[in-house]
Scaffold this motif. Structure first.
Motif, short mmCIF file in Angstrom:
data_model
loop_
_atom_site.label_atom_id
_atom_site.label_comp_id
_atom_site.label_asym_id
_atom_site.label_seq_id
_atom_site.Cartn_x
_atom_site.Cartn_y
_atom_site.Cartn_z
N GLN A 1 0.84 -1.20 0.00
CA GLN A 1 0.00 0.00 0.00
C GLN A 1 0.88 1.26 0.00
O GLN A 1 1.16 1.83 1.05
CB GLN A 1 -0.93 -0.01 1.22
N PRO A 2 1.32 1.71 -1.17
CA PRO A 2 2.04 2.98 -1.25
C PRO A 2 1.07 4.15 -1.14
O PRO A 2 -0.13 4.00 -1.39
CB PRO A 2 2.70 2.92 -2.63
N ALA A 3 1.58 5.30 -0.77
CA ALA A 3 0.73 6.49 -0.62
C ALA A 3 1.55 7.74 -0.87
O ALA A 3 2.79 7.72 -0.85
CB ALA A 3 0.12 6.53 0.78
N VAL A 4 0.86 8.83 -1.12
CA VAL A 4 1.45 10.17 -1.16
C VAL A 4 0.66 11.01 -0.16
O VAL A 4 -0.56 11.19 -0.33
CB VAL A 4 1.38 10.80 -2.55
N GLN B 1 3.65 0.85 2.50
CA GLN B 1 3.23 -0.06 3.57
C GLN B 1 3.19 -1.50 3.05
O GLN B 1 2.52 -1.79 2.07
CB GLN B 1 1.86 0.38 4.07
N LEU B 2 3.89 -2.38 3.74
CA LEU B 2 3.91 -3.81 3.42
C LEU B 2 3.07 -4.53 4.46
O LEU B 2 3.46 -4.62 5.63
CB LEU B 2 5.34 -4.33 3.41
N GLN B 3 1.91 -5.05 4.08
CA GLN B 3 0.93 -5.60 5.00
C GLN B 3 0.86 -7.12 4.94
O GLN B 3 1.11 -7.73 3.90
CB GLN B 3 -0.46 -5.06 4.69
N TRP B 4 0.49 -7.69 6.08
CA TRP B 4 0.07 -9.10 6.09
C TRP B 4 -1.07 -9.25 7.08
O TRP B 4 -1.01 -8.76 8.22
CB TRP B 4 1.19 -10.05 6.52
N GLY B 5 -2.12 -9.97 6.62
CA GLY B 5 -3.24 -10.26 7.50
C GLY B 5 -4.24 -11.19 6.84
O GLY B 5 -4.45 -11.11 5.62
N PRO B 6 -4.87 -12.09 7.59
CA PRO B 6 -5.82 -13.05 7.03
C PRO B 6 -7.17 -12.39 6.73
O PRO B 6 -7.63 -11.52 7.47
CB PRO B 6 -5.96 -14.08 8.15
N ASP B 7 -7.79 -12.82 5.64
CA ASP B 7 -9.13 -12.35 5.30
C ASP B 7 -10.15 -13.19 6.06
O ASP B 7 -10.31 -14.38 5.78
CB ASP B 7 -9.35 -12.48 3.79
#
Length: 226
Positions: A70-73, A112-118
């Motif tokens: 999740q990149p952002a500006v 942002q480098l994310q990890w999480g279960p759906d």
């Protein structure tokens, strides 16, 4: 102007990527914003946190096994307040300075480098977030002997470095199109610009911040994706 053209180009690229990736899972573009609290570990001054804000656009691209990028500006405002000397015997270094409130606005690009279960109804996740930013404005209110001496908005006179970089760590939760997260972040490097001008504000910035540990803090963010 070149900086703002660059930011606009990056935002347009994110929008373009979102438009071209409509058929790839839940790839999406969103808006984000929230609360930022930052502080510093100044060398000879007592400090207190400064509560400010951030706002911008984000692009989320999911991968397999619960991972997402999740990149952002964002426009990120950070600051710190010096509340007098830790030791009165250091007054020969800092003079009669009793307070300096520093605020700096950055155009920041976090990835942002994310990890999480759906879990179907919601998705909890953890993340790491390196970031880099460029300062576009600053305001430094200096108080000497209980009298407001000046407010300096020039980077050279304030001896403040424009480039920042660091990393954040945090956790969040997603409900459908909505996302809420909290992050602790660490800025690397020094806030002090060695080529800055010799002014009372610049000298105070040097005495307080030149050894790094600047603008570390915590942020709370909310995002809506489309």
């Amino acid at each position: 102007m070149r900086l703002f053209r660059t930011v606009a180009a990056v935002a347009a690229l994110l929008i373009g990527l979102s438009a071209s990736a409509q058929n790839i899972g839940s790839t999406r573009l969103g808006v984000t914003g929230g609360f930022t609290s930052s502080d510093s570990n100044a060398d000879i001054f007592k400090t207190s946190s400064y509560s400010l804000y951030h706002a911008g656009v984000a692009f989320q691209y999911p991968f397999a096994a619960g991972f997402a990028i999740q990149p952002a500006v964002v426009y990120q405002v950070k600051g710190s307040t010096l509340d007098g000397l830790k030791d009165s015997s250091l007054s020969d270094i800092a003079g009669s300075i009793s307070n300096l409130r520093t605020k700096v606005g950055f155009v920041e690009i976090p990835v942002q480098l994310q990890w999480g279960p759906d879990l179907l109804a919601f998705r909890p996740y953890v993340f790491a977030e390196p970031f880099v930013g460029f300062a576009v404005n600053t305001a430094n209110k200096l108080t000497v002997a209980s009298v407001t001496a000046e407010t300096v908005k020039d980077f050279g006179e304030a001896a403040i470095k424009r480039l920042e970089y660091g990393v954040g760590f945090g956790a969040g939760i997603e409900f459908s199109r909505f996302q809420i997260s909290g992050r602790y972040y660490i800025n690397f490097g020094s806030l002090y610009n060695e080529s800055g001008e010799i002014t009372p504000v610049g000298e105070t910035i040097k005495a307080a911040y030149k050894n790094g540990r600047n603008f570390n803090g915590f942020s709370l963010s909310a995002a809506v994706f489309f």
